[in-house]
Design a protein around this motif. Structure first.
Motif, PDB file in Angstrom:
ATOM      1  N   ALA A  67      76.196  23.836 106.600  1.00 61.29           N
ATOM      2  CA  ALA A  67      77.245  24.666 107.274  1.00 61.29           C
ATOM      3  C   ALA A  67      78.368  25.034 106.454  1.00 61.29           C
ATOM      4  N   LEU A  68      78.355  24.555 105.214  1.00 61.57           N
ATOM      5  CA  LEU A  68      79.455  25.105 104.159  1.00 61.57           C
ATOM      6  C   LEU A  68      79.005  26.381 103.609  1.00 61.57           C
ATOM      7  N   ILE A  69      77.645  26.906 103.582  1.00 65.30           N
ATOM      8  CA  ILE A  69      77.417  28.018 103.123  1.00 65.30           C
ATOM      9  C   ILE A  69      78.072  29.153 103.800  1.00 65.30           C
ATOM     10  N   GLY A  70      78.667  28.983 105.092  1.00 64.93           N
ATOM     11  CA  GLY A  70      79.169  30.103 105.635  1.00 64.93           C
ATOM     12  C   GLY A  70      80.465  30.562 104.927  1.00 64.93           C
ATOM     13  N   PHE A  71      81.066  29.893 104.056  1.00 65.89           N
ATOM     14  CA  PHE A  71      82.261  30.415 103.262  1.00 65.89           C
ATOM     15  C   PHE A  71      81.836  31.324 102.327  1.00 65.89           C
ATOM     16  N   ARG A  72      80.684  31.544 101.996  1.00 66.38           N
ATOM     17  CA  ARG A  72      80.027  32.435 100.843  1.00 66.38           C
ATOM     18  C   ARG A  72      80.301  33.749 100.837  1.00 66.38           C
ATOM     19  N   THR A  73      80.562  34.376 102.287  1.00 67.03           N
ATOM     20  CA  THR A  73      81.013  35.594 102.441  1.00 67.03           C
ATOM     21  C   THR A  73      82.426  35.897 102.617  1.00 67.03           C
ATOM     22  N   ASP A  74      83.206  34.494 102.558  1.00 65.52           N
ATOM     23  CA  ASP A  74      84.673  34.815 102.843  1.00 65.52           C
ATOM     24  C   ASP A  74      85.316  34.871 101.231  1.00 65.52           C
ATOM     25  N   PHE A  75      84.627  34.146 100.271  1.00 62.80           N
ATOM     26  CA  PHE A  75      85.133  34.161  99.002  1.00 62.80           C
ATOM     27  C   PHE A  75      84.333  34.932  98.002  1.00 62.80           C
ATOM     28  N   ALA A  76      85.389  35.543  96.951  1.00 62.06           N
ATOM     29  CA  ALA A  76      84.724  36.408  95.759  1.00 62.06           C
ATOM     30  C   ALA A  76      83.993  35.243  94.963  1.00 62.06           C
ATOM     31  N   GLY A  77      82.839  35.625  94.594  1.00 58.39           N
ATOM     32  CA  GLY A  77      82.087  34.829  93.542  1.00 58.39           C
ATOM     33  C   GLY A  77      81.903  33.374  94.282  1.00 58.39           C
ATOM     34  N   LEU A 205      82.026  26.793 113.068  1.00 59.87           N
ATOM     35  CA  LEU A 205      83.301  27.119 112.545  1.00 59.87           C
ATOM     36  C   LEU A 205      82.846  27.842 111.246  1.00 59.87           C
ATOM     37  N   GLY A 206      82.017  27.842 110.464  1.00 62.31           N
ATOM     38  CA  GLY A 206      81.519  28.594 109.150  1.00 62.31           C
ATOM     39  C   GLY A 206      81.301  30.121 109.843  1.00 62.31           C
ATOM     40  N   ILE A 207      80.345  30.174 110.811  1.00 67.69           N
ATOM     41  CA  ILE A 207      80.313  31.255 111.523  1.00 67.69           C
ATOM     42  C   ILE A 207      81.278  32.279 111.961  1.00 67.69           C
ATOM     43  N   VAL A 208      82.103  31.509 112.690  1.00 65.97           N
ATOM     44  CA  VAL A 208      83.535  32.333 113.205  1.00 65.97           C
ATOM     45  C   VAL A 208      84.309  32.610 112.472  1.00 65.97           C
ATOM     46  N   LEU A 209      84.513  31.814 111.195  1.00 66.43           N
ATOM     47  CA  LEU A 209      85.489  32.266 110.264  1.00 66.43           C
ATOM     48  C   LEU A 209      84.888  33.213 109.101  1.00 66.43           C
ATOM     49  N   GLY A 210      83.385  33.421 109.231  1.00 68.17           N
ATOM     50  CA  GLY A 210      83.000  34.496 108.429  1.00 68.17           C
ATOM     51  C   GLY A 210      83.009  35.756 108.576  1.00 68.17           C
ATOM     52  N   THR A 211      82.087  36.700 108.159  1.00 67.21           N
ATOM     53  CA  THR A 211      82.166  38.099 108.100  1.00 67.21           C
ATOM     54  C   THR A 211      81.169  38.513 108.959  1.00 67.21           C
ATOM     55  N   THR A 212      81.003  39.819 109.213  1.00 68.40           N
ATOM     56  CA  THR A 212      80.029  40.398 110.047  1.00 68.40           C
ATOM     57  C   THR A 212      78.644  40.247 109.314  1.00 68.40           C
ATOM     58  N   GLU A 213      78.829  40.188 107.999  1.00 66.36           N
ATOM     59  CA  GLU A 213      77.455  39.774 107.189  1.00 66.36           C
ATOM     60  C   GLU A 213      77.064  38.350 107.287  1.00 66.36           C
ATOM     61  N   ALA A 214      75.925  38.059 107.661  1.00 69.97           N
ATOM     62  CA  ALA A 214      75.495  36.618 107.654  1.00 69.97           C
ATOM     63  C   ALA A 214      75.545  36.263 106.395  1.00 69.97           C
ATOM     64  N   ALA A 215      75.644  34.778 106.122  1.00 70.59           N
ATOM     65  CA  ALA A 215      75.765  34.016 104.807  1.00 70.59           C
ATOM     66  C   ALA A 215      74.128  33.839 104.428  1.00 70.59           C
ATOM     67  N   SER A 216      73.376  33.068 105.482  1.00 71.71           N
ATOM     68  CA  SER A 216      72.209  32.827 105.177  1.00 71.71           C
ATOM     69  C   SER A 216      71.516  32.496 106.269  1.00 71.71           C
ATOM     70  N   PRO A 217      70.931  33.567 107.074  1.00 66.49           N
ATOM     71  CA  PRO A 217      70.212  33.189 108.576  1.00 66.49           C
ATOM     72  C   PRO A 217      69.166  32.304 108.450  1.00 66.49           C
ATOM     73  N   LEU A 218      68.211  32.344 107.378  1.00 70.06           N
ATOM     74  CA  LEU A 218      67.193  31.367 107.093  1.00 70.06           C
ATOM     75  C   LEU A 218      67.647  30.192 106.897  1.00 70.06           C
ATOM     76  N   ALA A 219      68.488  29.766 106.128  1.00 72.84           N
ATOM     77  CA  ALA A 219      69.254  28.473 105.831  1.00 72.84           C
ATOM     78  C   ALA A 219      69.875  27.842 107.052  1.00 72.84           C
ATOM     79  N   GLN A 220      70.733  28.631 107.727  1.00 69.15           N
ATOM     80  CA  GLN A 220      71.648  28.031 108.572  1.00 69.15           C
ATOM     81  C   GLN A 220      71.063  28.294 109.863  1.00 69.15           C
ATOM     82  N   GLY A 221      69.940  28.951 110.065  1.00 68.08           N
ATOM     83  CA  GLY A 221      69.208  28.711 111.513  1.00 68.08           C
ATOM     84  C   GLY A 221      67.931  27.912 111.362  1.00 68.08           C
ATOM     85  N   ALA A 222      66.976  28.361 110.726  1.00 70.60           N
ATOM     86  CA  ALA A 222      65.508  27.597 110.949  1.00 70.60           C
ATOM     87  C   ALA A 222      65.645  26.414 109.954  1.00 70.60           C
ATOM     88  N   VAL A 223      66.263  26.223 108.652  1.00 74.36           N
ATOM     89  CA  VAL A 223      66.363  25.085 108.007  1.00 74.36           C
ATOM     90  C   VAL A 223      67.208  23.996 108.701  1.00 74.36           C
TER      91      VAL A 223
END
Length: 821
Positions: A67-77, A205-223
């Motif tokens: 769930a926390l991976i959703g912050f990947r697209t919000d922050f630089a690096g 929450l991570g998806i809503v606060l994220g961007t139009t670019e998905a952080a990791s569809p495979l990890a946050q979906g199937a896994v």
């Protein structure tokens, strides 16, 4: 011999029977030894997790981490990963320790709150620390403010957000609370499905606060789905007895794995055909949040162009405006890109051009780092405002802006109020630049093309469809001549302006040029193109050329800025207005003033001026739609603008208080909230206890009174067994207060031959209340506080209704029925 009441020691053991019989002794000895073993286990190895705890902890880490991976697209690096991982680990450890000691659920929440305030400084804020480690008062205020307002700032800042924004506290909060709630639910509830709501909420929450670019569809979906199902299966297996010495477990696991595989295959093949699957844009919060800024409130800099000309009362012609280092000579330094014309002024629009990173958003708050790339060489440019220099809301930049870092005494204020339109690369600071301000911006700057190319494949469209610009048609026909394609026509117009037009800044008050007024409204430009000879400065020429370009179907906009000199600061004489046209690749190509502006020494013909004077008399400027504050104003108007910019301080405005008073108010508010929560919980428990002591059958009131007393004993640290007689429970309460007489009295009331009276129930409730007060008096302060805020008694079910009371209720005739003989 006097009959003993039911439930008394004599009644329980029977007449002539010793209350310390071997069976009774063995029972007490067994319970005492069991309690001793539990206490010893808690002291020696209670913190060591068993197999079930390790499984729950592993799934907690995996699901919350996904769930926390959703912050990947919000922050630089990867800057967000450290506070997120630290919060996850700390929340898990704190919850395990508090669960091992059977502390109430509110305890780990309180502990993680304290950890957030103590460790949020070095992990997230990283500023204003004492000794680089301990949080200061400002750090605590920043952490508290981020926990409340940081969510809004995250979705209004242009992603990715840099580490200097202070928003790294958000992954820390999510990690702490996510691990705490998820693991606490897993260890306190045995229901297999109770563990999924918390991770699912974090994922959403991570998806809503994220961007139009998905952080990791495979990890946050199937896994995530596979792990969630696997956790529920593992928890369900704990409460299910193995079949055939465990042989049935293999079958269940095989069936579960098959179902998961079928679900994944179905999702893979059916998912693309579901409603909404063909949506091209991912819907997130920032796509629907309108940034709280009104661009229309800031005047177009083109309206005040004559501030930089000569002669002019502002006297900025030879005044140093900006000291710029790092930018090649001749490079355009942009003040603002003006891509909207409303008939009165060219201004910066609030619409986003096609291909925007954030659909529907134009100006976005940004931090020090901006994830953009553009053509040209990457440069770092330092800009300083000297005394008496540039002072406007539009921040001078160049090329494609990739980052802005402020310095000086107002660095934090300006950094927190920086807005940028990444489509036009126009930056805005509502607090205005002042002398002494300094900043460094990083940008991709392409080589400057001084002359227009002979051919250019241009785009088709117009930025001025809402305005009637048919008054330009006569000049368009005259200027374009035999030119065929739109770019050739545009070049012909620019050359005709440069060759046939004249330059004037309005001249001195007594000059004949005073009739050429500033402005670029439709009225002013109609007069500009209506004369036999064009006469004006950059403002009229650039505004007219842009309108003519859009009239031809070539997207054209105006840019106001300065051309960087080879040496020395940028002065008023270096300020110009030029245009940009959009090619068929979507790139904007600049057309500098040398391509369409006549020489400054070429003045309008005096004969034309006199003829114009006889025709129209004294000219008055057309009414302006908005009084632009960037135009030079009188002292009264300037004072009013200052008052509007800095409103008077209000007594009840916390932002105007000293820092120590703000800190004291924050502490007082927190203490007030804690006090309200504390007394609310105590009041609800007292109300619930009183309600059950005064309602229902009297035997049930007695039963409730005893159950409430045992619940209080457990909250004070005693361990009376739940499935035991009242006498055994009373004996298990190791306290100076002897509860066995109360247990015997309860047995007598409940199992006696007659229903206890209301007075008996009230007397028994008073006795249990007195015993509860004695138990409370013999515990320490922290144990009493923990007992007071324990909310579990509010949700516990009461004891079953006594059998005799039920039977009495069943066989008591109704008042209207005759009593049987």
């Amino acid at each position: 011999m006097t009959a003993q009441p039911p439930g008394s020691p004599e009644h329980t053991t029977g007449p002539g029977r010793d209350s310390t019989a071997p069976g009774r002794t063995r029972a007490r000895t067994s319970w005492t030894s069991t309690r001793s073993r539990l206490a010893a286990s808690s002291r020696r190895g209670g913190l060591l997790p068993d197999r079930a705890a390790l499984v729950d902890a592993a799934f907690t880490v995996l699901l919350v981490g996904l769930a926390l991976i959703g912050f990947r697209t919000d922050f630089a690096g990867p800057s967000w990963a450290l506070p997120a991982a630290a919060g996850l680990v700390l929340g898990l450890v704190v919850t395990h320790v508090t669960t091992a000691y059977r502390l109430p659920f509110v305890t780990p929440l309180a502990v993680v709150t304290v950890l957030y305030l103590l460790l949020g400084g070095p992990l997230a804020v990283r500023g204003d620390l004492v000794g680089g480690v301990l949080p200061s008062g400002q750090t605590l205020l920043d952490l508290a403010d981020t926990s409340v307002h940081g969510w809004k700032r995250l979705v209004t800042l242009l992603p990715p957000v840099d580490t200097g924004s202070g928003l790294l506290a958000l992954p820390l909060i999510v990690g702490l609370l996510g691990a705490c709630v998820t693991y606490a639910v897993a260890r306190r509830w045995s229901t297999p499905y109770a563990v999924l709501p918390a991770p699912l909420v974090l994922l959403a929450l991570g998806i809503v606060l994220g961007t139009t670019e998905a952080a990791s569809p495979l990890a946050q979906g199937a896994v995530f789905a596979v792990l969630g199902i696997g956790w529920m299966v593992a928890r369900a297996a704990r409460t299910r007895a193995p079949l055939q010495n465990g042989a049935g477990q293999r079958t269940r696991y095989a069936i579960g794995a098959s179902l998961v595989g079928i679900a994944l295959l179905a999702g893979y093949f059916v998912g693309p055909h579901l409603p909404g699957a063909d949506a091209t844009t991912r819907q997130v919060a920032r796509s629907h949040v309108v940034p709280p800024i009104d661009i229309a409130a800031f005047a177009s800099p083109l309206a005040g162009f004559r501030r930089y000309t000569e002669p002019n009362p502002a006297e900025l012609w030879d005044t140093p405006l900006l000291e710029v280092t790092g930018l090649p000579a001749g490079t355009p330094l942009r003040f603002a890109t003006l891509d909207s014309y409303d008939g009165a002024v060219w201004g910066a629009s609030e619409r986003a051009n096609s291909g925007s990173v954030v659909p529907g958003a134009a100006f976005q708050q940004v931090g020090q780092t901006i994830s953009t790339h553009g053509p040209g060489r990457k440069v770092d440019v330092q800009v300083t405002v000297p005394e008496g220099g540039y002072g406007d809301v539009w921040l001078p930049t160049a090329g494609t802006v990739a980052g802005v870092k402020f310095a000086g005494r107002r660095a934090d204020t300006l950094a927190g109020r920086l807005w940028l339109n990444i489509d036009t690369n126009t930056a805005l600071v509502p607090d205005r630049l002042e002398p002494g301000d300094s900043y460094t911006f990083t940008a991709y700057v392409p080589p400057t093309r001084a002359k227009m190319p002979t051919s250019l494949p241009v785009d088709q469209g117009s930025l001025t469809d809402e305005v009637d610009t048919s008054f330009l048609d006569a000049k368009l026909d005259a200027f374009t001549g035999d030119a065929a394609d739109p770019w050739a026509q545009f070049v012909a117009i620019a050359r005709a302006m440069s060759g046939e037009g004249a330059y004037t800044d309005g001249g001195s008050p007594n000059s004949v040029e005073r009739y050429y007024l500033p402005g670029h409204s439709i009225g002013r430009l109609s007069r500009f193109v209506g004369l036999a000879q064009l006469a004006g400065n950059d403002e009229q020429y650039a505004a007219t050329l842009a309108l003519m370009g859009n009239r031809l179907g070539v997207p054209t906009r105006v840019v106001m800025g300065a051309i960087t000199p080879a040496a020395g600061p940028v002065r008023g004489r270096d300020v110009h207005a030029w245009v940009e046209v959009r090619d068929n690749q979507g790139q904007w190509q600049p057309v500098l003033t040398d391509n369409f502006l006549p020489d400054r020494n070429k003045k309008p013909k005096e004969l034309q001026t006199k003829v114009e004077d006889r025709k129209v008399g004294a000219l008055v400027p057309p009414p302006a739609g908005v009084n632009p504050p960037s135009v030079l104003q009188g002292p009264d108007q300037a004072q009013n603008a200052t008052n509007l910019k800095k409103p008077p301080k209000k007594l009840f405005d916390p932002s105007s208080w000293p820092w120590w008073l703000q800190w004291a108010a924050l502490v007082a508010a927190v203490l007030l909230v804690l006090a309200v929560v504390y007394w609310t919980i105590r009041g609800l428990k007292a109300w619930r206890r009183r309600r059950h002591a005064t309602r229902g059958p009297t035997a049930s009131r007695v039963t409730w009174a005893w159950s409430d007393l045992m619940a209080s004993a457990r909250s004070y640290g005693h361990r009376p067994p739940r499935r035991a007689t009242r006498l055994e429970q009373a004996a298990a309460v190791d306290a100076p207060v002897d509860l066995r007489p109360l247990a015997a009295t309860a047995n007598a009331h409940v199992f006696g031959p007659a229903e206890p009276t209301a007075e008996d129930a009230a007397a028994y409730f008073a006795a249990t209340s007195s015993a509860r007060a004695d138990l409370r008096a013999n515990t320490d302060f922290w144990r009493r506080l923990r007992s007071d805020v324990d909310v579990r008694p509010l949700f516990t079910r009461g004891p079953a209704r006594p059998a005799r009371a039920k039977a009495t209720a069943r066989h008591t005739p109704a008042p209207s029925e005759p009593t049987p003989a």
